[in-house]
Design an enzyme around this catalytic site. Structure first.
Site, PDB file in Angstrom:
ATOM      1  N   ASP A   1      46.655  36.468  33.069  1.00  0.00           N
ATOM      2  CA  ASP A   1      45.571  36.558  32.301  1.00  0.00           C
ATOM      3  C   ASP A   1      44.692  37.874  32.876  1.00  0.00           C
ATOM      4  O   ASP A   1      44.999  38.661  33.794  1.00  0.00           O
ATOM      5  CB  ASP A   1      44.590  35.673  32.519  1.00  0.00           C
ATOM      6  CG  ASP A   1      45.108  34.484  31.639  1.00  0.00           C
ATOM      7  OD1 ASP A   1      45.984  34.143  31.124  1.00  0.00           O
ATOM      8  OD2 ASP A   1      43.998  33.526  31.547  1.00  0.00           O
TER       9      ASP A   1
ATOM     10  N   HIS B   1      47.042  35.909  37.475  1.00  0.00           N
ATOM     11  CA  HIS B   1      46.416  36.834  36.806  1.00  0.00           C
ATOM     12  C   HIS B   1      46.943  38.386  37.261  1.00  0.00           C
ATOM     13  O   HIS B   1      47.402  38.547  38.464  1.00  0.00           O
ATOM     14  CB  HIS B   1      44.854  36.990  37.232  1.00  0.00           C
ATOM     15  CG  HIS B   1      44.131  35.785  36.921  1.00  0.00           C
ATOM     16  ND1 HIS B   1      44.184  34.571  37.575  1.00  0.00           N
ATOM     17  CD2 HIS B   1      42.922  35.522  36.121  1.00  0.00           C
ATOM     18  CE1 HIS B   1      43.535  33.583  36.717  1.00  0.00           C
ATOM     19  NE2 HIS B   1      42.656  34.301  35.903  1.00  0.00           N
TER      20      HIS B   1
END
Length: 288
Positions: free
Chosen positions: A108, A253
């Site tokens: 992400d 992430h």
């Protein structure tokens, strides 16, 4: 009347004429746009319209300054592809279906030129596909990375423009966050995103409805590595290996801070997962 007075009057009339011409040109443009809309209603064809500026949502819509705040681009892109609407869900998908020991890795907040290329390199080394949920304000200045994701078979999903808490936004603002990001993805990746993930995992009715209207399925995660807290490479590896199971969706992430631990962790756990018989893949699109 003196010569100077005559010149002043002529100059004033010229200025008025220039302003009138400008107003007339603007009115003509508006009328043309209205005509195009009317023709579209009659023929069923979508008129060619200017795309959102590449910088995404207008600055005055921003709830607060973002952590990324990149320099915006200007200009207009090509006409957008009409999204295919999907079923409105009431909760996000948490797992994926697949034969055998199938897992999905997701990243992400990117793309970030400092970390995303290293993640892509590792995935390429092991011939593995992953999902990247990108933020528009990061993607707009790193479109080469989205193009690489497309070339290497990864899936790019929508993670809004500026990573806001959707439950605090109006419906129109949520749409703006989603649409601006989908436009950037289409420009760089080659097609509009088919998957959406709400920032912070904070979903509401508007997010599900608007996502479906824009042709996106909502997906969350099963295993959270908590890598955004920078807990250390070993903890991230442990979270993935201990949570590994058929259908699991792993959250990591590749932007939003120092993600060097996430890069190193992927290099560690990915070969171990493959050696354990897991098939790391991306989900197939599921239409209603």
């Amino acid at each position: 009347m003196t010569k100077d007075q005559l010149l002043t009057r002529l100059s004033s009339k010229a200025a008025v004429l220039t302003r009138r011409r400008a107003l007339l040109a603007g009115a003509t443009a508006v009328a043309a746009a209205g005509t195009a809309g009317a023709l579209a209603a009659l023929t069923g064809e979508e008129p060619v319209r200017p795309a959102l500026p590449a910088a995404g949502p207008p600055a005055h819509l921003a709830a607060k300054p973002s952590a990324y705040r990149l320099q915006p681009l200007t200009g207009y892109g090509p006409p957008r592809t009409a999204p295919r609407k999907t079923l409105v869900r009431h909760e996000p998908l948490l797992k994926v279906s697949g034969r055998g020991r199938t897992m999905v890795l997701t990243f992400d907040d990117g793309p970030d030129p400092r970390y995303t290329p290293h993640i892509l390199d590792t995935l390429a080394e092991y011939d593995v596909r992953a999902m990247f949920f990108v933020c528009g304000e990061m993607a707009v200045d790193n479109q080469d990375l989205l193009a690489r994701m497309s070339d290497e078979g990864h899936v790019v999903g929508n993670h809004t423009w500026s990573h806001p808490l959707l439950t605090r936004l109006s419906r129109s603002r949520i749409r703006t966050e989603m649409e601006g990001t989908s436009d950037v993805i289409e420009d760089a990746y080659g097609e509009r995103p088919q998957w959406f993930r709400a920032p912070y995992g904070a979903w509401n009715r508007a997010a599900f409805q608007l996502g479906a209207e824009l042709g996106m399925e909502p997906i969350a995660w099963t295993v959270d590595t908590l890598d955004w807290t920078t807990p250390g490479t070993r903890r991230i590896v442990g979270a993935v290996e201990n949570g590994a199971a058929p259908g699991v969706v792993v959250l990591s992430h590749d932007a939003g801070g120092d993600r060097s631990q996430s890069v190193r962790a992927l290099r560690d756990y990915l070969p171990h997962l493959l050696d354990s018989g897991y098939h790391i893949t991306v989900p197939l699109r599921r239409y209603a």
